[in-house]
Write a protein that holds these residues in place. Sequence first.
Motif, PDB file in Angstrom:
ATOM      1  N   ASP A 138      46.641  26.446  66.935  1.00  0.00           N
ATOM      2  CA  ASP A 138      47.066  25.107  67.458  1.00  0.00           C
ATOM      3  C   ASP A 138      46.145  24.301  67.936  1.00  0.00           C
ATOM      4  O   ASP A 138      46.133  22.832  67.835  1.00  0.00           O
ATOM      5  N   GLU A 157      45.350  20.455  66.431  1.00  0.00           N
ATOM      6  CA  GLU A 157      45.465  19.254  67.259  1.00  0.00           C
ATOM      7  C   GLU A 157      44.129  18.561  67.157  1.00  0.00           C
ATOM      8  O   GLU A 157      44.082  17.182  67.205  1.00  0.00           O
ATOM      9  N   ASN A 168      55.486  23.663  62.458  1.00  0.00           N
ATOM     10  CA  ASN A 168      55.530  23.881  63.879  1.00  0.00           C
ATOM     11  C   ASN A 168      56.065  22.698  64.469  1.00  0.00           C
ATOM     12  O   ASN A 168      55.499  21.477  64.365  1.00  0.00           O
ATOM     13  N   ARG A 174      55.924  21.737  67.846  1.00  0.00           N
ATOM     14  CA  ARG A 174      54.964  21.300  68.815  1.00  0.00           C
ATOM     15  C   ARG A 174      53.895  20.351  67.988  1.00  0.00           C
ATOM     16  O   ARG A 174      53.545  19.255  68.366  1.00  0.00           O
ATOM     17  N   SER A 175      53.404  20.833  66.751  1.00  0.00           N
ATOM     18  CA  SER A 175      52.197  20.385  65.946  1.00  0.00           C
ATOM     19  C   SER A 175      52.790  19.051  65.431  1.00  0.00           C
ATOM     20  O   SER A 175      52.329  18.104  65.442  1.00  0.00           O
ATOM     21  N   SER A 199      55.550  17.278  66.770  1.00  0.00           N
ATOM     22  CA  SER A 199      55.414  16.049  67.759  1.00  0.00           C
ATOM     23  C   SER A 199      54.075  15.512  68.300  1.00  0.00           C
ATOM     24  O   SER A 199      54.234  14.442  68.436  1.00  0.00           O
ATOM     25  N   PHE A 200      53.200  16.558  68.042  1.00  0.00           N
ATOM     26  CA  PHE A 200      51.959  16.095  68.608  1.00  0.00           C
ATOM     27  C   PHE A 200      51.220  14.802  67.429  1.00  0.00           C
ATOM     28  O   PHE A 200      50.761  13.722  68.042  1.00  0.00           O
ATOM     29  N   PHE A 243      58.396  29.727  67.774  1.00  0.00           N
ATOM     30  CA  PHE A 243      59.262  28.754  68.738  1.00  0.00           C
ATOM     31  C   PHE A 243      60.639  29.096  68.754  1.00  0.00           C
ATOM     32  O   PHE A 243      61.105  29.142  69.828  1.00  0.00           O
ATOM     33  N   VAL A 299      56.365  23.862  74.638  1.00  0.00           N
ATOM     34  CA  VAL A 299      55.710  22.783  74.250  1.00  0.00           C
ATOM     35  C   VAL A 299      54.543  22.162  74.799  1.00  0.00           C
ATOM     36  O   VAL A 299      53.766  21.116  74.743  1.00  0.00           O
ATOM     37  N   LYS A 300      54.051  23.233  75.815  1.00  0.00           N
ATOM     38  CA  LYS A 300      52.881  22.984  76.608  1.00  0.00           C
ATOM     39  C   LYS A 300      51.340  22.818  75.804  1.00  0.00           C
ATOM     40  O   LYS A 300      51.645  23.423  74.677  1.00  0.00           O
ATOM     41  N   ASN A 301      50.516  22.236  76.324  1.00  0.00           N
ATOM     42  CA  ASN A 301      49.121  22.161  75.738  1.00  0.00           C
ATOM     43  C   ASN A 301      48.605  23.436  75.513  1.00  0.00           C
ATOM     44  O   ASN A 301      48.455  24.299  76.262  1.00  0.00           O
ATOM     45  N   GLU A 343      47.326  27.596  77.361  1.00  0.00           N
ATOM     46  CA  GLU A 343      48.434  28.573  77.327  1.00  0.00           C
ATOM     47  C   GLU A 343      48.069  29.873  77.964  1.00  0.00           C
ATOM     48  O   GLU A 343      46.952  30.212  78.398  1.00  0.00           O
TER      49      GLU A 343
END
Length: 122
Positions: free
Chosen positions: A1, A5, A26, A28-29, A31-32, A97, A111-113, A117
């Motif tokens: 991840d 990013e 993914n 989160r990806s 969304s990024f 997820f 969904v955190k950075n 992690e």
Amino acid sequence: DIKFEENVLFLLESFPYLRSAFGTHNLRSLSFVLYHTNKKSITDFEIQMLFGMAGKYKLRLESLGYIVREYSPIGSLLPGMAYLIRRLLENTSNQGFLYQLSQGKKIDSLVKNPNKETQYGI
């Protein structure tokens, strides 16, 4: 991840000389990507997703006006099947997820950075 990013940001810095295509299922990806393309006012890019997976994500992204390209691996049967199995395992793993969300994990932690992690990347 983390590398995904970093590469998203690198590709977006190359706009308009490079038209980016981001391949991920993914959440989160995705969304990024959407956050940073919006932040930079970049609309000329596409999302790529494997045929037969994440159908609801694809429909929603398309309804929001994003270009979504579905792809299917081609070639020899054995490598193609191995590829599909890897994608299925990623989406059904106990670290995935949706699985984590179904087990009561708070969405904020999911969904955190990724640079921050905790144990097991979750």
